[in-house]
Design a protein around this motif. Structure first.
Motif, PDB file in Angstrom:
ATOM      1  N   ALA A   1      -8.294  -3.818   1.433  1.00 13.45           N
ATOM      2  CA  ALA A   1      -9.533  -3.101   1.714  1.00 13.45           C
ATOM      3  C   ALA A   1      -9.396  -2.283   2.994  1.00 13.45           C
ATOM      4  O   ALA A   1      -8.544  -2.549   3.855  1.00 13.45           O
ATOM      5  N   ASP A   2     -10.240  -1.269   3.130  1.00 20.31           N
ATOM      6  CA  ASP A   2     -10.365  -0.455   4.351  1.00 20.31           C
ATOM      7  C   ASP A   2      -9.086   0.276   4.715  1.00 20.31           C
ATOM      8  O   ASP A   2      -8.818   0.529   5.898  1.00 20.31           O
ATOM      9  N   GLY A   3      -8.280   0.618   3.737  1.00 22.00           N
ATOM     10  CA  GLY A   3      -7.101   1.434   4.000  1.00 22.00           C
ATOM     11  C   GLY A   3      -5.878   0.683   4.468  1.00 22.00           C
ATOM     12  O   GLY A   3      -4.853   1.302   4.785  1.00 22.00           O
ATOM     13  N   TYR A   4      -5.931  -0.651   4.517  1.00 17.48           N
ATOM     14  CA  TYR A   4      -4.769  -1.435   4.944  1.00 17.48           C
ATOM     15  C   TYR A   4      -3.831  -1.655   3.757  1.00 17.48           C
ATOM     16  O   TYR A   4      -4.258  -1.717   2.597  1.00 17.48           O
ATOM     17  N   THR A   5      -2.551  -1.773   4.053  1.00 17.83           N
ATOM     18  CA  THR A   5      -1.549  -2.131   3.053  1.00 17.83           C
ATOM     19  C   THR A   5      -0.616  -3.168   3.660  1.00 17.83           C
ATOM     20  O   THR A   5      -0.506  -3.279   4.880  1.00 17.83           O
TER      21      THR A   5
ATOM     22  N   TYR B   1      12.914 -12.510   4.935  1.00 15.13           N
ATOM     23  CA  TYR B   1      12.181 -11.312   4.554  1.00 15.13           C
ATOM     24  C   TYR B   1      11.264 -10.919   5.711  1.00 15.13           C
ATOM     25  O   TYR B   1      10.920 -11.747   6.551  1.00 15.13           O
ATOM     26  N   THR B   2      10.856  -9.646   5.721  1.00 16.36           N
ATOM     27  CA  THR B   2       9.941  -9.152   6.740  1.00 16.36           C
ATOM     28  C   THR B   2       8.644  -8.722   6.074  1.00 16.36           C
ATOM     29  O   THR B   2       8.658  -7.890   5.151  1.00 16.36           O
ATOM     30  N   ALA B   3       7.532  -9.306   6.517  1.00 16.30           N
ATOM     31  CA  ALA B   3       6.204  -8.939   6.016  1.00 16.30           C
ATOM     32  C   ALA B   3       5.568  -7.974   7.014  1.00 16.30           C
ATOM     33  O   ALA B   3       5.603  -8.207   8.222  1.00 16.30           O
ATOM     34  N   ILE B   4       4.986  -6.899   6.511  1.00 14.36           N
ATOM     35  CA  ILE B   4       4.474  -5.833   7.369  1.00 14.36           C
ATOM     36  C   ILE B   4       3.049  -5.491   6.971  1.00 14.36           C
ATOM     37  O   ILE B   4       2.748  -5.286   5.793  1.00 14.36           O
ATOM     38  N   LEU B   5       2.166  -5.424   7.962  1.00  9.68           N
ATOM     39  CA  LEU B   5       0.791  -4.940   7.764  1.00  9.68           C
ATOM     40  C   LEU B   5       0.708  -3.522   8.315  1.00  9.68           C
ATOM     41  O   LEU B   5       1.100  -3.269   9.455  1.00  9.68           O
ATOM     42  N   GLU B   6       0.202  -2.597   7.496  1.00  3.68           N
ATOM     43  CA  GLU B   6       0.091  -1.195   7.903  1.00  3.68           C
ATOM     44  C   GLU B   6      -1.320  -0.675   7.619  1.00  3.68           C
ATOM     45  O   GLU B   6      -2.050  -1.226   6.795  1.00  3.68           O
ATOM     46  N   ARG B   7      -1.627   0.408   8.308  1.00  2.32           N
ATOM     47  CA  ARG B   7      -2.822   1.182   7.958  1.00  2.32           C
ATOM     48  C   ARG B   7      -2.469   2.657   8.111  1.00  2.32           C
ATOM     49  O   ARG B   7      -2.032   3.084   9.174  1.00  2.32           O
ATOM     50  N   ASN B   8      -2.659   3.413   7.047  1.00  2.00           N
ATOM     51  CA  ASN B   8      -2.244   4.820   7.028  1.00  2.00           C
ATOM     52  C   ASN B   8      -0.784   4.970   7.435  1.00  2.00           C
ATOM     53  O   ASN B   8      -0.420   5.855   8.220  1.00  2.00           O
ATOM     54  N   ASP B   9       0.050   4.075   6.909  1.00  2.00           N
ATOM     55  CA  ASP B   9       1.497   4.066   7.144  1.00  2.00           C
ATOM     56  C   ASP B   9       1.890   3.651   8.556  1.00  2.00           C
ATOM     57  O   ASP B   9       3.084   3.628   8.881  1.00  2.00           O
ATOM     58  N   GLU B  10       0.937   3.314   9.406  1.00  2.00           N
ATOM     59  CA  GLU B  10       1.260   2.897  10.771  1.00  2.00           C
ATOM     60  C   GLU B  10       1.433   1.385  10.832  1.00  2.00           C
ATOM     61  O   GLU B  10       0.582   0.636  10.354  1.00  2.00           O
ATOM     62  N   PHE B  11       2.530   0.936  11.428  1.00  2.00           N
ATOM     63  CA  PHE B  11       2.824  -0.494  11.533  1.00  2.00           C
ATOM     64  C   PHE B  11       1.884  -1.159  12.532  1.00  2.00           C
ATOM     65  O   PHE B  11       1.693  -0.658  13.646  1.00  2.00           O
ATOM     66  N   ILE B  12       1.314  -2.303  12.118  1.00  2.00           N
ATOM     67  CA  ILE B  12       0.357  -3.024  12.957  1.00  2.00           C
ATOM     68  C   ILE B  12       0.884  -4.403  13.330  1.00  2.00           C
ATOM     69  O   ILE B  12       0.989  -4.754  14.497  1.00  2.00           O
TER      70      ILE B  12
ATOM     71  N   GLY C   1      -9.306  -6.652  -9.208  1.00  2.38           N
ATOM     72  CA  GLY C   1      -8.567  -6.844  -7.974  1.00  2.38           C
ATOM     73  C   GLY C   1      -7.154  -6.320  -7.988  1.00  2.38           C
ATOM     74  O   GLY C   1      -6.551  -6.163  -6.950  1.00  2.38           O
ATOM     75  N   LEU C   2      -6.592  -5.999  -9.160  1.00  2.02           N
ATOM     76  CA  LEU C   2      -5.174  -5.661  -9.227  1.00  2.02           C
ATOM     77  C   LEU C   2      -4.961  -4.420 -10.074  1.00  2.02           C
ATOM     78  O   LEU C   2      -5.399  -4.351 -11.206  1.00  2.02           O
ATOM     79  N   VAL C   3      -4.325  -3.432  -9.466  1.00  2.00           N
ATOM     80  CA  VAL C   3      -3.943  -2.232 -10.194  1.00  2.00           C
ATOM     81  C   VAL C   3      -2.453  -2.060 -10.024  1.00  2.00           C
ATOM     82  O   VAL C   3      -1.969  -1.834  -8.922  1.00  2.00           O
ATOM     83  N   ARG C   4      -1.695  -2.209 -11.095  1.00  2.34           N
ATOM     84  CA  ARG C   4      -0.243  -2.141 -10.991  1.00  2.34           C
ATOM     85  C   ARG C   4       0.229  -0.698 -11.162  1.00  2.34           C
ATOM     86  O   ARG C   4      -0.334   0.073 -11.912  1.00  2.34           O
ATOM     87  N   GLY C   5       1.296  -0.388 -10.446  1.00  6.51           N
ATOM     88  CA  GLY C   5       1.940   0.914 -10.571  1.00  6.51           C
ATOM     89  C   GLY C   5       3.407   0.743 -10.277  1.00  6.51           C
ATOM     90  O   GLY C   5       3.880  -0.346  -9.986  1.00  6.51           O
ATOM     91  N   LYS C   6       4.146   1.818 -10.312  1.00  6.27           N
ATOM     92  CA  LYS C   6       5.578   1.756 -10.066  1.00  6.27           C
ATOM     93  C   LYS C   6       5.819   1.493  -8.586  1.00  6.27           C
ATOM     94  O   LYS C   6       5.566   2.343  -7.738  1.00  6.27           O
ATOM     95  N   GLY C   7       6.275   0.292  -8.262  1.00 10.50           N
ATOM     96  CA  GLY C   7       6.501  -0.059  -6.867  1.00 10.50           C
ATOM     97  C   GLY C   7       5.210  -0.128  -6.078  1.00 10.50           C
ATOM     98  O   GLY C   7       5.187   0.096  -4.874  1.00 10.50           O
ATOM     99  N   TYR C   8       4.091  -0.432  -6.736  1.00 15.53           N
ATOM    100  CA  TYR C   8       2.794  -0.312  -6.068  1.00 15.53           C
ATOM    101  C   TYR C   8       1.813  -1.296  -6.687  1.00 15.53           C
ATOM    102  O   TYR C   8       1.766  -1.454  -7.896  1.00 15.53           O
ATOM    103  N   GLU C   9       1.042  -1.969  -5.860  1.00 13.34           N
ATOM    104  CA  GLU C   9      -0.030  -2.827  -6.347  1.00 13.34           C
ATOM    105  C   GLU C   9      -1.242  -2.659  -5.457  1.00 13.34           C
ATOM    106  O   GLU C   9      -1.123  -2.385  -4.260  1.00 13.34           O
ATOM    107  N   LYS C  10      -2.406  -2.842  -6.039  1.00 11.44           N
ATOM    108  CA  LYS C  10      -3.654  -2.756  -5.279  1.00 11.44           C
ATOM    109  C   LYS C  10      -4.368  -4.087  -5.419  1.00 11.44           C
ATOM    110  O   LYS C  10      -4.737  -4.486  -6.519  1.00 11.44           O
ATOM    111  N   LEU C  11      -4.545  -4.806  -4.304  1.00 13.47           N
ATOM    112  CA  LEU C  11      -5.110  -6.146  -4.340  1.00 13.47           C
ATOM    113  C   LEU C  11      -6.453  -6.182  -3.639  1.00 13.47           C
ATOM    114  O   LEU C  11      -6.672  -5.496  -2.638  1.00 13.47           O
ATOM    115  N   ALA C  12      -7.359  -6.996  -4.166  1.00 17.62           N
ATOM    116  CA  ALA C  12      -8.609  -7.253  -3.451  1.00 17.62           C
ATOM    117  C   ALA C  12      -8.275  -8.125  -2.247  1.00 17.62           C
ATOM    118  O   ALA C  12      -7.624  -9.140  -2.379  1.00 17.62           O
TER     119      ALA C  12
END
Length: 547
Positions: free
Chosen positions: A316-320, A393-404, A521-532
């Motif tokens: 939500a709110d533009g975070y990935t 593995y490295t887990a990364i939180l971003e917003r608008n591609d910026e690492f947080i 809550g979930l929209v699958r795409g190629k190399g892409y998912e959208k989660l609630a």
């Protein structure tokens, strides 16, 4: 049983500063890092920082057994780098950390460079490179590379770096990142094998630190590998007589080192006999009997590789958030989609390393000189098991591609996963960013049926992890299981764990699964998912910052 001889004790007073020389020669190390490792120019420190350290430095006393003598000295805990209040660092901490800014800092690309979005050899839209994205010529706004792709009405493709064309240099951005960024000698050196060799004057060929607690002292040595252990850490009531083999040199099923060859599980890294797998109740699939110790490890590995690794998940709110791992050992020319996934993932690892450098002071293993943080981020292997960080593995939180926020995770089968490092950039602290990332990590681990998340903590931060994030002191039965695995630990740190199978957690996970099944809550795409997005952790008081 071996006693590490102490040549010299260095007393470090409580007034010592980080700029002082800190000699670690008291440890009489028998190992040195080989030529495949480039040592940092900073001084080595005797104690490593644990996850999420506060800004100020503290010291506390500790003891170490040597030749029957208790040697007391002052130990220093390394902390985060100075924050934005330090004027000399304001530029560093205020910088936006994106893949594009990483390339600009390296001099690979420059701000203001003209780019096109090309599809089927046709120019669709134009723009110019900026640190935080692309300035689109149609709307004159700076947007992310994925936003630039959407402006070209190609949002379904999800491969922006493969279709953004550098006009002045006549090549696509993806190939430029791979050949000019990831294949630089400096970058390749960070991905190399950590070869650790005994010194010529070594008294023996064994490690100088315990595999369980990472400290020195009176150690029991394995007869087949260099690993050493404190008897207390292994729960031994008496020293075993005759040949003794450590947990990494015996079969996880029969508990012996022979007969027959031992194979190492690709996921949990425990060793096993093929005959024991065939007679066990959890056999792996017939086509991979020498890769995994059982069906559960094979399923965990497959789930990570196929459903989590390299997948950009929208919150939500533009975070990935995404889970990545450095994979320079693979052929990038197999197909375009695979090249995009690998190149973007590797680039994110490189940017994550710059974030960790910003957050933490160097974490140097005092016995080998290896940069631990860097080796974990780049999941570097080693011939010395204690500093073998394969599987991270490295887990990364971003917003608008910026690492947080950035975290390091290694999954040891379904019993537990470890998270030795997690941190939030200075400019984002106090906004509950760590909670956002931690919630997604825990959710992903539950999907893998992992039961516990284990962390090391400095003693003074234990109350924070317990009260704010729901961790508890590690239970004895889990500790008995944990000592059989290679986990990263720091001297004087406290191990904590969080159960991922509690009633509340299961309830929250069930609600999310239902939302996904209903399509909300979930929209699958190629190399892409959208989660609630959902937060499984207790909300901290508003005045609390990310530690």
């Amino acid at each position: 049983m071996r006693e590490r001889k102490q040549e010299r004790i260095l007393e470090v007073s409580s007034s010592s500063s980080e700029s002082q020389d800190y000699d670690s020669s008291y440890s009489d190390p028998d190992y040195v890092a080989g030529t495949s490792y480039q040592r940092s120019s900073r001084k080595n420190f005797n104690i490593n920082p644990c996850i999420n350290n506060p800004n100020q430095a503290t010291e506390f006393g500790s003891s170490r057994r040597n030749s029957g003598v208790v040697a007391t000295r002052r130990r220093r805990i390394l902390r985060r780098r100075p924050g934005a209040s330090n004027k000399s660092n304001r530029g560093v901490f205020s910088k936006k950390r994106t893949i594009l800014s990483w390339m600009i800092d390296l001099g690979i690309i420059f701000e203001g460079m003209r780019v096109w979005y090309i599809r089927d050899k046709e120019k669709i839209i134009e723009g110019t490179i900026k640190r935080d994205g692309v300035r689109c010529n149609c709307c004159h706004k700076v947007i992310t590379v994925y936003g630039f792709e959407e402006h070209a009405n190609e949002g379904h493709v999800k491969e922006p770096y493969a279709h953004i064309y550098l006009v002045d240099w006549g090549c696509h951005l993806l190939g430029w990142i791979y050949y000019k960024g990831l294949l630089r000698p400096e970058e390749l050196a960070r991905c190399g094998f950590n070869l650790v060799e005994p010194r010529k004057d070594a008294s023996d060929l064994n490690d100088d630190a315990c595999m369980i607690c990472a400290d020195g002292g009176d150690l029991i040595c394995c007869e087949k590998c260099p690993s050493t252990f404190h008897p207390d850490c292994m729960g031994m009531k008496k020293i075993p007589q005759g040949e003794w083999l450590c947990p990494f040199c015996i079969c996880k099923f029969c508990g012996t080192g022979g007969p027959g060859d031992l194979h190492e599980c690709k996921q949990c890294q425990r060793r096993y006999h093929l005959d024991c797998i065939n007679s066990s109740r959890q056999p792996s699939s017939p086509d991979s009997p020498t890769k995994f110790c059982g069906k559960s490890c094979e399923e965990v590995f497959s789930e990570i590789q196929e459903k989590h690794l390299g997948v950009r998940k929208e919150l939500a709110d533009g975070y990935t958030w995404s889970l990545v791992q450095m994979k320079l050992d693979r052929d990038p020319h197999s197909n375009g989609e695979f090249l995009h996934e690998i190149t973007v993932g590797n680039s994110k690892v490189s940017v994550a390393w710059t974030v960790m450098e910003e957050i933490f002071m160097p974490v140097i293993d005092r016995y080998t000189g290896i940069n631990i943080t860097q080796s974990v981020i780049y999941n570097r292997e080693s011939n010395l098991r204690r500093v073998n960080f394969r599987g991270f593995y490295t887990a990364i939180l971003e917003r608008n591609d910026e690492f947080i926020s950035v975290a390091s995770i290694r999954v040891h089968g379904t019993k537990f996963a470890e998270m030795p490092f997690i941190g939030t950039r200075e400019r984002f602290r106090g906004r509950r960013m760590l909670q956002k990332l931690l919630a997604q990590i825990e959710s992903a681990l539950r999907m893998l049926n992992v039961e516990n998340l284990v962390i090391p903590s400095v003693p003074e931060l234990v109350p924070m992890w317990i009260n704010k994030y729901g961790f508890t002191h590690i239970e004895s039965n889990l500790m008995r299981e944990l000592i059989k695995y290679n986990t990263l630990m720091f001297p004087a740190a406290v191990r904590l764990h969080k159960s991922l199978v509690t009633h509340a957690a299961a309830s929250a996970a069930t609600k999310t699964d239902e939302a996904n099944k209903n399509g909300t809550g979930l929209v699958r795409g190629k190399g892409y998912e959208k989660l609630a997005f959902f937060d499984l952790n207790l909300e901290p008081p508003k005045e609390d910052d990310d530690a």
